[in-house]
Design a protein around this motif. Structure first.
Motif, PDB file in Angstrom:
ATOM      1  N   LEU A 153       0.832  -1.208   0.000  1.00 53.37           N
ATOM      2  CA  LEU A 153       0.000   0.000   0.000  1.00 53.37           C
ATOM      3  C   LEU A 153       0.865   1.256   0.000  1.00 53.37           C
ATOM      4  O   LEU A 153       0.589   2.220  -0.732  1.00 53.37           O
ATOM      5  CB  LEU A 153      -0.923  -0.016   1.230  1.00 53.37           C
ATOM      6  N   LYS A 154       1.927   1.232   0.793  1.00 55.65           N
ATOM      7  CA  LYS A 154       2.806   2.412   0.860  1.00 55.65           C
ATOM      8  C   LYS A 154       3.384   2.745  -0.511  1.00 55.65           C
ATOM      9  O   LYS A 154       3.457   3.919  -0.898  1.00 55.65           O
ATOM     10  CB  LYS A 154       3.931   2.177   1.867  1.00 55.65           C
TER      11      LYS A 154
ATOM     12  N   LEU B 271       0.838   4.463  -2.660  1.00 52.38           N
ATOM     13  CA  LEU B 271       0.471   5.819  -2.232  1.00 52.38           C
ATOM     14  C   LEU B 271       1.614   6.814  -2.372  1.00 52.38           C
ATOM     15  O   LEU B 271       1.410   8.034  -2.262  1.00 52.38           O
ATOM     16  CB  LEU B 271       0.037   5.803  -0.758  1.00 52.38           C
ATOM     17  N   GLN B 272       2.797   6.278  -2.590  1.00 48.37           N
ATOM     18  CA  GLN B 272       4.021   7.087  -2.570  1.00 48.37           C
ATOM     19  C   GLN B 272       3.902   8.391  -3.350  1.00 48.37           C
ATOM     20  O   GLN B 272       4.260   9.449  -2.868  1.00 48.37           O
ATOM     21  CB  GLN B 272       5.136   6.234  -3.168  1.00 48.37           C
ATOM     22  N   ASN B 273       3.404   8.293  -4.567  1.00 51.79           N
ATOM     23  CA  ASN B 273       3.341   9.487  -5.415  1.00 51.79           C
ATOM     24  C   ASN B 273       1.940  10.081  -5.516  1.00 51.79           C
ATOM     25  O   ASN B 273       1.643  10.838  -6.432  1.00 51.79           O
ATOM     26  CB  ASN B 273       3.876   9.163  -6.806  1.00 51.79           C
ATOM     27  N   VAL B 274       1.085   9.707  -4.570  1.00 57.46           N
ATOM     28  CA  VAL B 274      -0.268  10.289  -4.558  1.00 57.46           C
ATOM     29  C   VAL B 274      -0.255  11.514  -3.654  1.00 57.46           C
ATOM     30  O   VAL B 274       0.259  11.461  -2.530  1.00 57.46           O
ATOM     31  CB  VAL B 274      -1.304   9.262  -4.045  1.00 57.46           C
ATOM     32  N   ASP B 275      -0.834  12.589  -4.132  1.00 60.30           N
ATOM     33  CA  ASP B 275      -0.905  13.835  -3.376  1.00 60.30           C
ATOM     34  C   ASP B 275      -1.764  13.642  -2.126  1.00 60.30           C
ATOM     35  O   ASP B 275      -2.895  13.164  -2.219  1.00 60.30           O
ATOM     36  CB  ASP B 275      -1.523  14.917  -4.285  1.00 60.30           C
ATOM     37  N   ALA B 276      -1.228  14.017  -0.982  1.00 58.38           N
ATOM     38  CA  ALA B 276      -1.984  13.891   0.276  1.00 58.38           C
ATOM     39  C   ALA B 276      -3.278  14.697   0.251  1.00 58.38           C
ATOM     40  O   ALA B 276      -4.226  14.399   0.978  1.00 58.38           O
ATOM     41  CB  ALA B 276      -1.116  14.326   1.458  1.00 58.38           C
TER      42      ALA B 276
ATOM     43  N   VAL C 105      -6.360  11.746   1.141  1.00 63.51           N
ATOM     44  CA  VAL C 105      -5.391  10.645   1.223  1.00 63.51           C
ATOM     45  C   VAL C 105      -4.381  10.881   2.350  1.00 63.51           C
ATOM     46  O   VAL C 105      -3.831   9.939   2.916  1.00 63.51           O
ATOM     47  CB  VAL C 105      -4.685  10.464  -0.138  1.00 63.51           C
ATOM     48  N   GLY C 106      -4.197  12.159   2.708  1.00 63.65           N
ATOM     49  CA  GLY C 106      -3.291  12.476   3.805  1.00 63.65           C
ATOM     50  C   GLY C 106      -3.698  11.812   5.114  1.00 63.65           C
ATOM     51  O   GLY C 106      -2.841  11.507   5.953  1.00 63.65           O
TER      52      GLY C 106
ATOM     53  N   TYR D 277      -6.367  -4.189   6.367  1.00 60.46           N
ATOM     54  CA  TYR D 277      -5.418  -3.423   7.180  1.00 60.46           C
ATOM     55  C   TYR D 277      -5.411  -1.914   6.922  1.00 60.46           C
ATOM     56  O   TYR D 277      -5.143  -1.146   7.856  1.00 60.46           O
ATOM     57  CB  TYR D 277      -4.004  -4.015   7.086  1.00 60.46           C
TER      58      TYR D 277
END
Lengths: 363, 363
Positions: free
Chosen positions: A29-30, A33-38, B26-27, B244
């Motif tokens: 999952l990380k 999400l790495q390049n997804v804008d928060a 997403v944050g 999770y």
């Protein structure tokens, strides 16, 4: 420790693995999400750009008018069969006796929808056109699983699929695709997803088999069908306030692994060949038609647990974590679904594995 | 643009907000995962340390033998009521006419379980002991929502709850708690979660209301009840391979926000007082009993949309994004649930907001 525990532990201790695309852990999952804008806004109960955009993308890819993201295929497929049944005076669905609905869902379809399915095909063979052509107007829908997971990932010829699809159309039967592993069979068929899906009225695909996402599924079909599916999704409690963790991972790994399906398929055929060269071992299918196959060994489970444990310990390559008893006495079996991991196993390592196995099995 | 769109846009443009704990984006997930080891193994279809540990933690916190994590409360509660019904010769459940099951689930309970509930209480008032004491043995369960969201978050006295619980026990009726906002009412009751839950046979709590997680729910009760709930979770397609993302976020925000519930409650009482000082405005409840209340304004929706839009633009404080028509003609209403965001609004800012509102409403 039992032999089964030894086997599992020796598998987990290996650096390399034949199957899969790496461990199912939070890192999956990380990475997605790495390049997804928060700041990217969550979906909200089925609405919002993050879910609607992905649904449009999948509808396009599958050649359907519309699509809806579901937390699970179990939910999506029961709902598809219920909708088709409602449109045909509550006639039941037909599917294979080893369909996911029949053996892995605690009888959800029967308990929730009071639907007693018609079973087509057998525990040892695929559903055929000859099974279907007896149906007439006795069922509302037929579910076909491509590939049939519990049969090692066997597939009907495309021509047979077309014949079934034609028959269904002529008889007012809706055809539903259990495409949990649809992307995995496209290289064998030499078709695009939408070409296969054109034979079906409704289609489910999964994002955590060959694609290797976190969870989640898409159900696609005509617009009114999908609208009805969204109502049932709410009824089931599947219309979560936020499905974005699954959607973002699905999209990320789809982009990453869809182009690799042909490589997985080639690796699968090569690996099956090596297994079939071993004494007392054969694969199903003998020549795989996707990234997966089953390995059948006509030896006692306990004996093979000990052999695989030893070979895994010696070669540092994980072959199998859990062996199941085979159908015939004194045999055992396991499943292999290939992904990225096989690419990290060098040719020399693979040769070493099969030399060790060959030697152990000769004894 | 319509007045409604203007209002929404002016709300979204504000820096400060009265309600909530920040944007649902997403944050929220990224923050929860920040300190989680990427190597942490996923749960697997309900098994594995990440899910089992959290279930044990929640069972302990709620004072129950066991707990099971669900993707949604919709799924969890239908299943709870079905299990109780199965144990009482298919007798129906009883709940309030504004229960989530009755108005937000596309009749899931009726369509999936063929259960026609008995409705207790009214659209303008809570369920009372006097409603319950007529039931005898006509129902299998009673669902009570604490606080009752659609009534602005009203609550029965704890003594009345105890009386209902006693009556249910004496009459073989299972008592189920819709505790979507249970943590939010603990400061008012002056009780711990397990003290409230001790009155109930089964309990559902949510992790994305006051807690502010991503999604997900816990259903807790005795061990056999939870075992049965897990079977139904599989039937519903809620037994995902990986839950999770929701579990880790639930745990993270539970730790972060559970200690703040008393602050949210105090802020809620203070804010309601300011609203009640305005002309033509009153809150329900007049004195909040949790972090939430409804604001009722006896003016036309269109007029109030324009007023709130202007005040939001002037003060940079978001009050409301969507106004609903009120029950009586010429009135409108909205909901406020307080969280972390109110703490960023200075006393001066708040005074400015209410001065502007007072002036606009005097015209």
């Amino acid at each position: 420790m039992t032999n089964a525990e030894d086997l599992k532990e020796s598998y987990q201790a290996t650096t390399f693995k034949l199957a899969g695309s790496g461990a199912r852990n939070v890192g999956v999952l990380k990475e997605a999400l790495q390049n997804v804008d928060a700041e990217l806004a969550s979906d909200m109960y089925g609405s919002g750009e993050v879910i609607e955009k992905f649904e449009r993308k999948m509808a396009r890819m599958l050649g359907k008018e519309a699509a809806v993201f579901f937390p699970s295929g179990t939910m999506a497929q029961q709902i598809a069969l219920r909708i088709w049944s409602d449109q045909r005076d509550n006639l039941p669905a037909a599917y294979h006796p080893l369909a996911h609905l029949e053996i892995h869902e605690q009888d959800g379809l029967k308990k929730i929808h009071r639907m007693e399915p018609v079973l087509l095909g057998g525990a040892d063979r695929l559903m055929r056109f000859s099974d279907v052509e007896k149906l007439g107007d006795s069922v509302s829908s037929i579910l076909i699983e491509l590939p049939q997971r519990e049969l090692g990932g066997e597939l009907p010829d495309f021509a047979e699929l077309e014949a079934i699809s034609d028959y269904a159309k002529q008889n007012g039967i809706f055809l539903h695709l259990d495409g949990a592993r649809l992307f995995e069979v496209l290289p064998y068929y030499g078709k695009t997803a939408d070409q296969v899906c054109a034979l079906f009225d409704s289609v489910y695909v999964s994002f955590y088999k060959g694609i290797g996402g976190v969870a989640g599924a898409i159900l696609a079909g005509k617009t009114p069908f999908v609208a009805e599916a969204k109502i049932w999704k709410r009824r089931y409690g599947g219309d979560l306030i936020s499905l974005y963790p699954y959607i973002l991972a699905a999209d990320y790994y789809l982009e990453k692994r869809l182009p690799k399906m042909a490589e997985y398929f080639e690796a699968s055929k090569a690996l099956a060949k090596s297994f079939n060269a071993l004494q007392d071992v054969k694969t199903r299918p003998e020549v795989p038609v996707s990234n997966m196959f089953h390995v059948h060994v006509s030896r006692e489970t306990e004996e093979m647990q000990a052999i695989f444990t030893a070979v895994q310990g010696k070669t540092d390559v994980g072959i199998v974590a859990n062996l199941r008893d085979g159908i015939s006495a004194g045999s055992c079996q396991f499943e292999l679904s290939l992904g990225d991991s096989i690419q990290d196993v060098s040719r020399e390592k693979l040769e070493e594995v099969f030399q060790e196995l060959a030697q152990a099995l000769r004894k």
